[in-house]
Design a protein around this motif. Structure first.
Motif, short mmCIF file in Angstrom:
data_model
loop_
_atom_site.label_atom_id
_atom_site.label_comp_id
_atom_site.label_asym_id
_atom_site.label_seq_id
_atom_site.Cartn_x
_atom_site.Cartn_y
_atom_site.Cartn_z
N LEU A 1 2.02 4.01 -4.32
CA LEU A 1 0.64 3.63 -4.01
C LEU A 1 0.63 2.79 -2.74
CD1 LEU A 1 -0.63 2.75 -7.60
CD2 LEU A 1 -1.22 4.76 -6.24
N ILE A 2 -0.16 3.22 -1.76
CA ILE A 2 -0.21 2.56 -0.46
C ILE A 2 -1.65 2.05 -0.24
CG2 ILE A 2 0.13 2.85 2.02
CD1 ILE A 2 2.12 5.02 1.40
N LYS A 3 -1.72 0.84 0.22
CA LYS A 3 -3.04 0.25 0.48
C LYS A 3 -3.62 0.79 1.78
CE LYS A 3 -2.05 -4.07 -1.96
NZ LYS A 3 -2.02 -5.54 -1.85
N LYS A 4 -4.99 0.89 1.78
CA LYS A 4 -5.67 1.37 3.00
C LYS A 4 -5.49 0.38 4.14
CE LYS A 4 -9.76 3.07 2.67
NZ LYS A 4 -11.17 3.29 2.33
N GLU A 5 -5.46 -0.95 3.82
CA GLU A 5 -5.31 -1.93 4.89
C GLU A 5 -3.97 -1.75 5.62
OE1 GLU A 5 -8.07 -3.38 1.81
OE2 GLU A 5 -6.03 -2.59 1.82
N ASP A 6 -2.90 -1.38 4.88
CA ASP A 6 -1.61 -1.17 5.55
C ASP A 6 -1.65 0.03 6.47
OD1 ASP A 6 0.20 -2.08 2.51
OD2 ASP A 6 -0.73 -3.33 4.10
N ILE A 7 -2.39 1.07 6.06
CA ILE A 7 -2.47 2.26 6.91
C ILE A 7 -3.30 1.94 8.15
CG2 ILE A 7 -3.23 4.66 7.01
CD1 ILE A 7 -2.70 4.87 4.03
N PHE A 8 -4.41 1.18 7.99
CA PHE A 8 -5.21 0.81 9.17
C PHE A 8 -4.41 -0.08 10.11
CE2 PHE A 8 -8.43 3.21 7.76
CZ PHE A 8 -9.25 2.76 6.74
N ALA A 9 -3.56 -0.96 9.52
CA ALA A 9 -2.71 -1.80 10.39
C ALA A 9 -1.72 -0.94 11.17
CB ALA A 9 -1.99 -2.83 9.54
N GLU B 1 -12.50 7.87 4.77
CA GLU B 1 -13.54 8.27 3.83
C GLU B 1 -13.11 8.07 2.38
OE1 GLU B 1 -14.36 12.27 4.75
OE2 GLU B 1 -15.23 11.86 6.73
N TYR B 2 -11.86 7.66 2.14
CA TYR B 2 -11.37 7.50 0.77
C TYR B 2 -12.09 6.33 0.11
CZ TYR B 2 -8.07 7.39 -3.12
OH TYR B 2 -7.49 7.43 -4.36
N PRO B 3 -12.68 6.54 -1.08
CA PRO B 3 -13.50 5.47 -1.68
C PRO B 3 -12.67 4.32 -2.25
CG PRO B 3 -13.37 7.35 -3.14
CD PRO B 3 -12.70 7.78 -1.87
N GLY B 4 -11.45 4.57 -2.68
CA GLY B 4 -10.66 3.53 -3.33
C GLY B 4 -9.91 2.66 -2.32
N ASP B 5 -9.14 1.67 -2.87
CA ASP B 5 -8.35 0.76 -2.03
C ASP B 5 -6.90 1.21 -1.88
OD1 ASP B 5 -10.08 -2.04 -3.52
OD2 ASP B 5 -10.57 -0.86 -1.72
N GLU B 6 -6.40 2.03 -2.79
CA GLU B 6 -5.01 2.48 -2.74
C GLU B 6 -4.96 3.99 -2.80
OE1 GLU B 6 -3.13 0.62 -6.03
OE2 GLU B 6 -2.62 -1.21 -4.91
N LEU B 7 -4.15 4.55 -1.93
CA LEU B 7 -3.96 6.00 -1.88
C LEU B 7 -2.60 6.33 -2.51
CD1 LEU B 7 -5.69 5.25 0.89
CD2 LEU B 7 -5.41 7.70 1.26
N LEU B 8 -2.53 7.51 -3.11
CA LEU B 8 -1.31 7.96 -3.78
C LEU B 8 -0.52 8.85 -2.83
CD1 LEU B 8 0.37 8.01 -6.36
CD2 LEU B 8 -0.91 10.05 -7.07
N LEU B 9 0.72 8.42 -2.54
CA LEU B 9 1.65 9.18 -1.69
C LEU B 9 2.78 9.70 -2.58
CD1 LEU B 9 2.46 9.99 1.24
CD2 LEU B 9 3.88 7.93 1.29
N LEU C 1 -0.17 13.63 0.56
CA LEU C 1 -1.14 12.58 0.21
C LEU C 1 -2.25 13.20 -0.61
CD1 LEU C 1 -1.68 9.52 0.93
CD2 LEU C 1 -3.26 10.40 2.64
N ILE C 2 -2.61 12.52 -1.68
CA ILE C 2 -3.72 12.99 -2.53
C ILE C 2 -4.98 12.26 -2.04
CG2 ILE C 2 -4.64 13.07 -4.86
CD1 ILE C 2 -1.83 13.28 -5.88
N GLY C 3 -5.97 13.04 -1.56
CA GLY C 3 -7.13 12.47 -0.86
C GLY C 3 -8.33 12.19 -1.73
N THR C 4 -8.26 12.36 -3.05
CA THR C 4 -9.42 12.10 -3.91
C THR C 4 -8.98 11.23 -5.08
OG1 THR C 4 -9.03 14.09 -5.22
CG2 THR C 4 -10.47 14.31 -3.30
N GLU C 5 -9.94 10.47 -5.61
CA GLU C 5 -9.66 9.63 -6.77
C GLU C 5 -9.40 10.48 -8.01
OE1 GLU C 5 -9.38 5.77 -5.54
OE2 GLU C 5 -9.48 6.38 -7.65
N GLU C 6 -10.09 11.60 -8.11
CA GLU C 6 -9.90 12.47 -9.28
C GLU C 6 -8.49 13.05 -9.29
OE1 GLU C 6 -12.63 15.66 -9.40
OE2 GLU C 6 -11.87 16.51 -11.28
N GLY C 7 -8.02 13.52 -8.12
CA GLY C 7 -6.65 14.04 -8.05
C GLY C 7 -5.62 12.97 -8.33
N LYS C 8 -5.91 11.73 -7.88
CA LYS C 8 -4.99 10.62 -8.13
C LYS C 8 -4.89 10.33 -9.63
CE LYS C 8 -4.83 5.62 -7.33
NZ LYS C 8 -5.48 4.52 -6.60
#
Length: 892
Positions: free
Chosen positions: A68-76, A96-104, A118-125
């Motif tokens: 699980l990777i945070k969006k802030e780390d990716i923006f950094a 556009e991802y609604p959550g705070d953590e993306l699943l890699l 990378l899974i780009g939706t909350e439902e897939g996660k």
């Protein structure tokens, strides 16, 4: 719905990287075509994996393949590396991802083409992290549910397109090739159903009653069979047999017996019997002695079985045969060649070198000498990892018949040619090509050996030819083929007179060779000090000569000018002829078996950056040599006539001519009935030597001048090679000319081989065992057809028993005592024979010296003794003839 995470099987997939254009307008690649639009494959470099703590096989593994990777780390990361970031292709998806953590997820098997996705939706996660459970009735079939549903598509009829198959079908179809003939047979209707009566008739009496139809060739047409299909099935012959024992009706039966006893009267009579008492008194002593002996030792023990210890329980006793492991054949050679010498690399495990020579006689070599010059003479380096392509090929001016690695530096190789020249190679520059030694880790300095099963063949299959560094002078060296070559150990060196001195350089610098020209030569690879200064013109001429770039300059000072340090001839004494040596064994040869660790340490030092001592051989020369006292300069030599010679390499001054000459042999025995092919010291006993030649084998002990300790009987086929076992002191291997190998085990049998095994269909030319590890040993067997067979030695032949070294040592000591006893008996018999001859001579002399009176007195004494005997016999018979005899005596 995201794919369910499950343990995947390790399968090989092609690792193809899909090109991803780095631009803001490019749409991110997703797996919508595979039914997973929420999955976006990515390529994460090692740097990116370290930044986001998703390193392969460390942070993400096969058991835990997601992170699980945070969006802030990716923006950094976008702010730091901009378009260089590996997440830049999915920048819009991350924003556009609604959550705070993306699943890699780590794609280990490259199912979606790249190493991560990378899974780009909350439902897939949520579906990936918490997969839905199957119903109970489908739980047992969940492993059989395919990942992708198959949609059936009905076939669509299409017009026929001819691809030429009609012609093939037409050719394969069966058609009538001959015109059919029709016969019509008629009969009257009234004769149908009429009775028929047959009768005998003489065929010769009636015309045209007997016609013979003989076969004849018809010239009008011929039949030619183009193709014929025949089917065949092999059916084994089966025979069913059965037997039945005769069954009788079971019946119970019993038997009762009772002892037969004496009556009371009989017992009293036997107790008072004097005969029984005397019998018991006479045998009681012997019975007591027999009982004592039975208590002391077992009289029924099998003495032969107790001579040797029982084998260890590890391994099967029936597993005594050599097992074929691998074989090597030079497929690129255009001529028929045989293997003349084999040597395992001292350091690199799984690497073996062989020398090959053309299979021609001397007359054929002379006839084809022009063609042979165009073909290279090689030493091939074979590796277990590549049985087809040689790793290295060492070129030589002529066929090599013997070679050996330097005991100090395995990159230095010396060989002997058929024309009598000694050749030197230096493969230091090519060591990386064949080097399989690697460090265990980045921080560890311990050298580990790469196992054989980890060796991988090199991608470059080009033949690597290496030219020789130096070759000896053909005028000053041997005149015929060099049959054996040995490096002297680095502990001593000799001078021109054969005196032994201490080797302070610590490297092997001298060689010894023997040849069919009846000479033994000692060579020194160091530059010798010139007695006269070299002219400046010659120095400039040598400096102007350009050295080819592919030839190292290690032994440039020896090339074409190398002369032997000392030359020995084995004279036969009474005649002008000399012995022709074929093999030799020095007193220090057994030390070379134990020098492997030293070689490994020296090669490690060279790789660490230290200077190779062979690059500057002038420093190895010492002005002051320290002599070594009490050094054994004697050695064993095998000759072409089957003789085993024990001689000295030291020179002695001839009192008549004043020249230094070789000493006379200490001992000479003609034991073998053919040329000696092997003279080798035991790796366990430095004074035990094995010789193989002709049709028999012999074992010698240094210092015993009465003969061999063991001499085998005549073998069914001629012996061609032999070698001691490296781990069992009582085992050695003998090769025969019919392709069999005899395995001798002195603990089991001493009069014949313990077993014989067929290896090939032609003559065995060389045998060389090698210890790969404590649990695995190999033996290399070369044959006359140029094939090198690698066989695995079984447990029973490679692992000694507990006291095998002492048992074999005691056996040799018993044989020495037996030889001494035989020698003493010979002396006693000769002494007795001389004494008997002297007595016979004395008797003859006494007979001639006796006078006439003495002879008459002896005859009279004999007659009187006869009369006395006659008188005694008559008295014993009761016939009193005493008076008659007295009167007869008076008359005399």
């Amino acid at each position: 719905m995201a794919p369910k995470p499950q343990k995947r099987k390790k399968t090989k997939h092609a690792k193809t990287k899909m090109p991803l254009p780095v631009s803001e307008e490019a749409e991110p690649l997703n797996m919508e075509s595979m039914g997973h639009p929420e999955i976006y494959p990515l390529v994460l470099t090692t740097k990116t994996q370290e930044i986001f703590n998703c390193r392969v096989e460390e942070d993400v593994t096969e058991e835990q393949p997601y992170k699980l990777i945070k969006k802030e780390d990716i923006f950094a990361d976008f702010a730091n590396r901009a378009a260089v970031s590996d997440f830049y292709p999915v920048k819009n998806i991350v924003q556009e991802y609604p959550g705070d953590e993306l699943l890699l997820v780590y794609d280990r098997d490259f199912k979606y083409g790249l190493n991560f996705y990378l899974i780009g939706t909350e439902e897939g996660k949520e579906n990936y992290l918490n997969p839905p459970e199957l119903p109970e009735e489908q739980e047992e079939y969940k492993d059989h549910i395919p990942e992708e549903t198959y949609i059936y598509k009905p076939p669509i009829s299409k017009p026929w397109i001819s691809m030429g198959s009609e012609k093939e079908i037409e050719e394969e179809s069966v058609k009538d090739s001959t015109k059919q003939i029709t016969y019509m047979i008629s009969r009257k209707r009234s004769e149908f159903g009429a009775p028929i009566k047959f009768s005998d008739q003489n065929a010769s009496s009636v015309k045209d009653a007997y016609i013979e139809c003989t076969a004849y060739p018809d010239k009008n047409f011929t039949l030619k069979q183009l193709e014929r299909d025949v089917g065949m099935q092999v059916v084994p012959q089966i025979k069913e047999t059965s037997t039945q024992t005769r069954w009788t009706h079971p019946k119970n039966a019993t038997t009762q017996y009772y002892p037969r006893e004496f009556l009371e009267e009989e017992k009293e009579a036997l107790g008072q019997s004097k005969t029984l008492t005397e019998f018991l008194n006479s045998v009681s002593t012997s019975v007591e002695i027999a009982l004592q002996q039975n208590e002391i030792m077992n009289t029924f023990i099998h003495d032969w079985k107790c001579l040797a210890e029982e084998e260890s329980t590890f391994g099967d006793k029936t597993d005594t045969h050599l097992k074929e492991y691998q074989s090597f054949t030079d497929l690129h050679s255009l001529t028929e060649k045989m293997i003349t010498c084999v040597s395992w690399h001292p350091v690199i495990y799984g690497l073996i070198a062989v020398s090959v020579a053309v299979r021609l006689s001397f007359e054929e070599r002379v006839h084809f000498s022009g063609k042979l010059l165009l073909q290279p003479s090689l030493i091939l380096f074979w590796s277990f990892s590549d049985p087809i392509h040689p790793q290295l090929m060492l070129e030589s001016p002529d066929d090599i018949f013997c070679f050996q690695f330097c005991p100090t530096d395995p990159n230095i190789i010396a060989g002997g040619c058929i024309n009598g020249q000694v050749v030197m190679w230096d493969i230091t520059a090519h060591a990386d090509r064949i080097e399989n030694i690697k460090a265990g880790g980045s921080r560890s300095k311990k050298v580990t050996l790469k196992p054989m099963f980890l060796l991988e063949p090199e991608n470059n299959k080009e033949a690597m030819y290496i030219r020789h560094c130096a070759v000896s002078s053909i005028e000053s060296g041997h005149r015929k083929v060099i049959t054996d070559i040995h490096w002297l150990p680095d502990t001593f060196e000799i001078n021109r007179l054969g005196n032994v001195f201490e080797n302070r350089s610590g490297i092997s610098c001298q060689l010894v060779t023997c040849s069919a020209d009846c000479t033994i030569c000692f060579w020194d690879i160091r530059p010798q000090k010139a007695l006269t200064p070299q002219p400046q013109a010659e120095k400039k001429k040598e400096e102007s000569i350009e050295i080819p770039f592919d030839i190292p300059s290690t032994f440039l000072h020896l090339d074409l000018s190398w002369k032997p340090l000392s030359k020995i001839r084995l004279s036969k004494g009474e005649t002008t002829l000399d012995h022709c040596p074929t093999k030799l064994s020095l007193s220090e040869d057994n030390l070379l078996f134990k020098a492997q660790e030293k070689i490994l340490a020296q090669s490690k030092a060279v790789k660490a950056g230290e200077m190779n001592p062979y690059q500057n051989l002038e420093n190895a020369l010492s002005n002051i040599l320290k002599p070594i006292d009490d050094f054994c300069t004697k050695f064993f030599v095998g000759t072409e006539e089957g003789e085993v010679i024990y001689t000295d390499w030291k020179m002695e001054k001839d009192p008549e001519t004043g020249r230094f000459m070789a000493k006379k042999p200490v001992s000479l025995y003609t034991v073998h009935d053919g040329a000696v092919h092997t003279v080798q010291r035991s790796p366990f006993y430095k004074d035990i030597i094995l010789t193989v030649g002709g049709w028999n084998v012999a074992i010698w002990k240094e210092g015993i001048m009465t003969g061999p300790l063991l001499q085998s009987c005549c073998a069914p086929k001629r012996y061609t090679s032999g070698h001691w076992s490296l781990t069992r002191p009582g085992v050695f291997y003998i090769g025969r000319e019919d392709g069999y190998i005899d395995i001798w085990d002195l603990l089991e049998k001493t009069h014949e081989p313990a077993q014989s095994q067929n290896i090939c269909i032609t003559m065995i030319t060389y045998i060389k065992p090698w210890t790969f590890s404590a649990k695995q040993q190999f033996i290399a067997i070369a044959d006359y057809y140029g094939t090198l067979h690698i066989l695995e030695i079984p447990w029973t032949l490679s692992h000694p028993s507990t006291n095998e070294v002492s048992s074999i040592s005691h056996y040799f000591e018993r044989e020495v005592k037996h030889l001494d006893y035989v020698e003493q008996r010979k002396k006693i018999r000769e002494q007795e024979k001389r004494e008997m001859e002297l007595e016979l001579e004395k008797k003859k002399v006494k007979t001639f010296q006796k006078s006439k009176e003495q002879l008459e007195a002896e005859l009279k004494m004999d007659y009187e003794s006869y009369l006395e005997l006659e008188k005694n016999i008559l008295i014993n018979l009761g016939l009193n003839k005493e008076k008659e005899s007295m009167s007869y005596m008076e008359l005399i």
